[in-house]
Write a protein that holds these residues in place. Structure first.
Motif, PDB file in Angstrom:
ATOM      1  N   GLY B 135       0.793  -1.220   0.000  1.00 43.52           N
ATOM      2  CA  GLY B 135       0.000   0.000   0.000  1.00 43.52           C
ATOM      3  C   GLY B 135       0.825   1.268   0.000  1.00 43.52           C
ATOM      4  O   GLY B 135       0.325   2.352  -0.285  1.00 43.52           O
ATOM      5  N   ASP B 136       2.132   1.160   0.335  1.00 42.43           N
ATOM      6  CA  ASP B 136       2.981   2.361   0.328  1.00 42.43           C
ATOM      7  C   ASP B 136       3.279   2.835  -1.078  1.00 42.43           C
ATOM      8  O   ASP B 136       3.726   3.964  -1.281  1.00 42.43           O
ATOM      9  CB  ASP B 136       4.320   2.061   1.020  1.00 42.43           C
ATOM     10  N   GLY B 137       3.086   1.945  -2.066  1.00 40.16           N
ATOM     11  CA  GLY B 137       3.346   2.328  -3.444  1.00 40.16           C
ATOM     12  C   GLY B 137       4.829   2.299  -3.771  1.00 40.16           C
ATOM     13  O   GLY B 137       5.662   1.861  -2.968  1.00 40.16           O
ATOM     14  N   LEU B 138       5.125   2.772  -4.961  1.00 36.15           N
ATOM     15  CA  LEU B 138       6.509   2.761  -5.453  1.00 36.15           C
ATOM     16  C   LEU B 138       6.877   4.144  -5.979  1.00 36.15           C
ATOM     17  O   LEU B 138       6.071   4.792  -6.638  1.00 36.15           O
ATOM     18  CB  LEU B 138       6.652   1.776  -6.626  1.00 36.15           C
ATOM     19  N   ASN B 139       8.118   4.562  -5.685  1.00 40.23           N
ATOM     20  CA  ASN B 139       8.620   5.787  -6.300  1.00 40.23           C
ATOM     21  C   ASN B 139       9.445   5.422  -7.514  1.00 40.23           C
ATOM     22  O   ASN B 139      10.126   4.395  -7.525  1.00 40.23           O
ATOM     23  CB  ASN B 139       9.490   6.562  -5.322  1.00 40.23           C
ATOM     24  N   LEU B 140       9.360   6.257  -8.526  1.00 38.74           N
ATOM     25  CA  LEU B 140      10.158   6.015  -9.723  1.00 38.74           C
ATOM     26  C   LEU B 140      11.238   7.066  -9.831  1.00 38.74           C
ATOM     27  O   LEU B 140      11.083   8.169  -9.294  1.00 38.74           O
ATOM     28  CB  LEU B 140       9.275   6.078 -10.978  1.00 38.74           C
ATOM     29  N   PRO B 141      12.337   6.728 -10.531  1.00 34.88           N
ATOM     30  CA  PRO B 141      13.371   7.734 -10.768  1.00 34.88           C
ATOM     31  C   PRO B 141      12.748   8.926 -11.490  1.00 34.88           C
ATOM     32  O   PRO B 141      12.008   8.735 -12.462  1.00 34.88           O
ATOM     33  CB  PRO B 141      14.372   7.018 -11.686  1.00 34.88           C
ATOM     34  N   LEU B 142      13.020  10.130 -10.999  1.00 37.20           N
ATOM     35  CA  LEU B 142      12.421  11.305 -11.636  1.00 37.20           C
ATOM     36  C   LEU B 142      13.114  11.620 -12.948  1.00 37.20           C
ATOM     37  O   LEU B 142      14.322  11.445 -13.088  1.00 37.20           O
ATOM     38  CB  LEU B 142      12.538  12.514 -10.698  1.00 37.20           C
ATOM     39  N   VAL B 143      12.314  12.085 -13.904  1.00 39.81           N
ATOM     40  CA  VAL B 143      12.886  12.502 -15.183  1.00 39.81           C
ATOM     41  C   VAL B 143      13.343  13.944 -15.012  1.00 39.81           C
ATOM     42  O   VAL B 143      12.627  14.767 -14.455  1.00 39.81           O
ATOM     43  CB  VAL B 143      11.826  12.415 -16.301  1.00 39.81           C
ATOM     44  N   GLN B 144      14.567  14.243 -15.474  1.00 37.33           N
ATOM     45  CA  GLN B 144      15.113  15.584 -15.306  1.00 37.33           C
ATOM     46  C   GLN B 144      14.549  16.541 -16.347  1.00 37.33           C
ATOM     47  O   GLN B 144      14.297  16.151 -17.482  1.00 37.33           O
ATOM     48  CB  GLN B 144      16.640  15.550 -15.432  1.00 37.33           C
ATOM     49  N   GLY B 145      14.322  17.781 -15.940  1.00 37.35           N
ATOM     50  CA  GLY B 145      13.864  18.789 -16.898  1.00 37.35           C
ATOM     51  C   GLY B 145      12.890  19.740 -16.251  1.00 37.35           C
ATOM     52  O   GLY B 145      12.407  19.509 -15.139  1.00 37.35           O
ATOM     53  N   THR B 146      12.590  20.844 -16.943  1.00 39.62           N
ATOM     54  CA  THR B 146      11.616  21.797 -16.437  1.00 39.62           C
ATOM     55  C   THR B 146      10.224  21.197 -16.579  1.00 39.62           C
ATOM     56  O   THR B 146      10.020  20.298 -17.404  1.00 39.62           O
ATOM     57  CB  THR B 146      11.661  23.103 -17.260  1.00 39.62           C
ATOM     58  N   PRO B 147       9.271  21.668 -15.772  1.00 38.47           N
ATOM     59  CA  PRO B 147       7.900  21.134 -15.889  1.00 38.47           C
ATOM     60  C   PRO B 147       7.374  21.219 -17.323  1.00 38.47           C
ATOM     61  O   PRO B 147       6.714  20.304 -17.791  1.00 38.47           O
ATOM     62  CB  PRO B 147       7.092  22.034 -14.953  1.00 38.47           C
ATOM     63  N   GLU B 148       7.684  22.322 -18.023  1.00 35.46           N
ATOM     64  CA  GLU B 148       7.190  22.489 -19.395  1.00 35.46           C
ATOM     65  C   GLU B 148       7.773  21.426 -20.320  1.00 35.46           C
ATOM     66  O   GLU B 148       7.058  20.809 -21.103  1.00 35.46           O
ATOM     67  CB  GLU B 148       7.534  23.887 -19.935  1.00 35.46           C
TER      68      GLU B 148
END
Lengths: 238, 310
Positions: B135-148
């Motif tokens: 139930g804690d879920g999973l975090n994924l590696p974040l993709v780098q870059g600006t939100p746009e």
């Protein structure tokens, strides 16, 4: 005599826990018209469904042209040369008469021969030529039956099985369809016919099997069965 | 639809979505990406639900499994795009195996069975904590870059998935497979009698309905950066996708994608203001659809323009 085109021995089959066929033995020779008669629930349709692969036999053997086909998939059995015209016709709604007929040739790739066979179906049933652009389910009952039989012919089967040819049709229509079957048979088509109307069945066929409770009760030449008083007592109630 | 108008509307539709960054802010781009995602899901459902007529509610299972397989691959160091591909293939294989069993059921029984698949997947994923984090879920590696940049990137990925699903739809529609599936829809017994291998065809349709859902799910996981069982295996997602396909026109080529666009837009501009009534409005839409527009939005064209191309 050579091996029959289709031969069943000791075939049992049914739906889930309900067994319907209790050891059927039956043979159809090339060029014959064989009729299956019997009361409701005797197992006639179940037998056809088992031969055409919609039901798998639980025991016994079904041999067609020297090969065991019992339990094969419907498309394999159709490819081997057995076409099944189901009870209630089961045409495709939304498709024209012509498309329904062409669907019978779904597994074939010989375009010219398909066109010839379509022509042959139109010769047998001229009304279908007139109505070929019409939605198949808008036809009258008898015309739908013609379309269903035509669809069976379009796979160019070596054995054509027809379930309840005359059910719900007018006497004139039955006669018309009967004549077409005779013409088909003259052209060499082997036919296995399930029919509730015993007289029609005997008239159209060379031999007949009387089915009772999932077994063959009587068999013989149709002409003789038709004359047999015990048969007329049991099935014609006259 | 004739091929030319079909291709034209397809290209125009995809172009409008792709051009979102040119005419809108990040919210508009995000909406376009959501439209593309749901378009892909509805187009996928169309293989089994539209062409074949089997009311499948398995969409959320394929989406969620795709998300989890993709997430687990990425967490063990597989590059993101490769992880998406692995997720698609793995879930397609799962659907093929499952289809062989589930597609023996017909009608309502199949519908119920396909819902059970979603629930079972959710339960297994939330119980198997050692692998899935429960139930804690999973975090994924974040993709780098600006939100746009990110938004634009994921819009393009979703568009590629949508385009691929539409392309496969066009191919299936023209093939023997598509013809056989329509026969099964009309009358499965008769289809078997004219020689359609119904089992193989149904499994093929079910598998096709899974593969793009898995790709979308895996992409979605990378996009949000976090997944959990309740969010990944939502029954509501499954129902929404079916409604979208029906709204546009089940069994047509573009209908489901158009339905998805209409549904998402309605949801964004209209229902978002009625948070409490959201589900009730969804129910109303379903009822209205069934009674007044059984052929979907695409059938309006035929009704409004007599003689127009069918």
């Amino acid at each position: 005599m050579a091996e029959p085109l289709l031969s069943l021995s000791g075939v049992t089959s049914g739906y889930g826990q309900i067994q319907v066929l209790w050891g059927m033995d039956l043979a159809v020779n090339a060029g014959e018209v064989v009729a299956l008669v019997g009361s409701n629930g005797a197992g006639k349709s179940t037998l056809l469904r088992t031969i055409s692969g919609q039901l798998a036999p639980s025991a016994g053997s079904i041999r067609f042209d020297g090969t065991e086909i019992g339990g094969s998939r419907p498309d394999i059995i159709l490819k081997a040369g057995i076409a099944h015209v189901p009870e209630g016709r089961r045409l495709f709604r939304g498709l024209t008469v012509r498309d329904n007929l062409l669907l019978g040739a779904y597994l074939r790739t010989d375009k010219q021969a398909i066109a010839d066979d379509l022509e042959w179906v139109f010769e047998l049933f001229p009304i279908l030529r007139e109505r070929q652009r019409q939605d198949a389910t808008t036809l009258s009952g008898g015309e739908q039956q013609m379309c269903a039989v035509g669809r069976g012919i379009m796979s160019r089967p070596r054995l054509l099985m027809i379930d309840e040819l005359s059910l719900g049709l007018s006497p004139r229509m039955v006669e018309h369809l009967g004549n077409a079957l005779v013409a088909l048979n003259k052209a060499g088509q082997t036919i296995l016919l399930v029919e509730q109307d015993v007289m029609t069945a005997f008239e159209l066929s060379n031999r007949a099997y009387i089915v009772e409770n999932g077994r063959v009760a009587r068999t013989g030449a149709s002409a003789e069965l038709a004359r047999d008083p015990t048969v007329s007592d049991a099935y014609l109630s006259i | 639809m004739k091929p030319l108008p079909l291709y034209a509307s397809l290209v125009v539709g995809l172009a409008i979505l792709a051009a979102a960054p040119l005419y809108g802010d990040n919210y508009v781009v995000r909406t376009a990406a959501i439209v593309a995602m749901y378009g892909a899901l509805a187009t996928s459902w169309n293989f089994i639900g539209g062409f074949t007529g089997y009311p499948s509610f398995s969409t959320a299972a394929f989406f969620g499994l795709g998300a989890y397989v993709g997430a687990l691959c990425q967490r063990s160091g597989v590059p993101m795009v490769v992880a998406w591909a692995i997720a698609s293939v793995a879930v397609a294989a799962f659907a093929a195996l499952l289809g062989g069993i589930l597609l023996r059921l017909r009608g309502h029984y199949f519908a119920i069975g396909s819902i059970a698949v979603v629930e079972l997947c959710r339960l297994i994923v939330s119980s198997w904590s050692s692998l899935t984090g429960g139930g804690d879920g999973l975090n994924l590696p974040l993709v780098q870059g600006t939100p746009e940049d990110l938004m634009r990137f994921f819009l393009m990925v979703m568009l590629v998935i949508l385009a691929a699903s539409l392309l496969v739809t066009i191919l299936v529609d023209r093939s023997r497979l598509g013809f056989g599936l329509r026969c099964i829809h009309q009358n499965e017994d008769a289809a078997a009698m004219v020689g359609v291998n119904t089992t193989a065809y149904k499994v093929a349709a079910y598998t096709l309905s899974a593969v793009f859902c898995a790709a979308a799910g895996a992409t979605y996981a990378s996009w949000t950066g976090y997944i959990d069982p309740t969010d990944s295996f939502q029954i509501v997602l499954t129902v929404k996708v079916v409604v979208m396909a029906l709204l546009g026109g089940a069994g047509t080529i573009l209908g489901p994608a158009i339905g998805a666009a209409a549904f998402v837009l309605l949801e964004e501009v209209f229902w978002a203001n009625f948070i409490d009534w959201n589900r009730a409005i969804l129910g109303l839409v379903i009822v209205v659809l069934i009674f007044f527009l059984p052929g979907g939005l695409l059938s309006l064209r035929r009704r409004l323009m007599p003689g127009g191309a069918a």
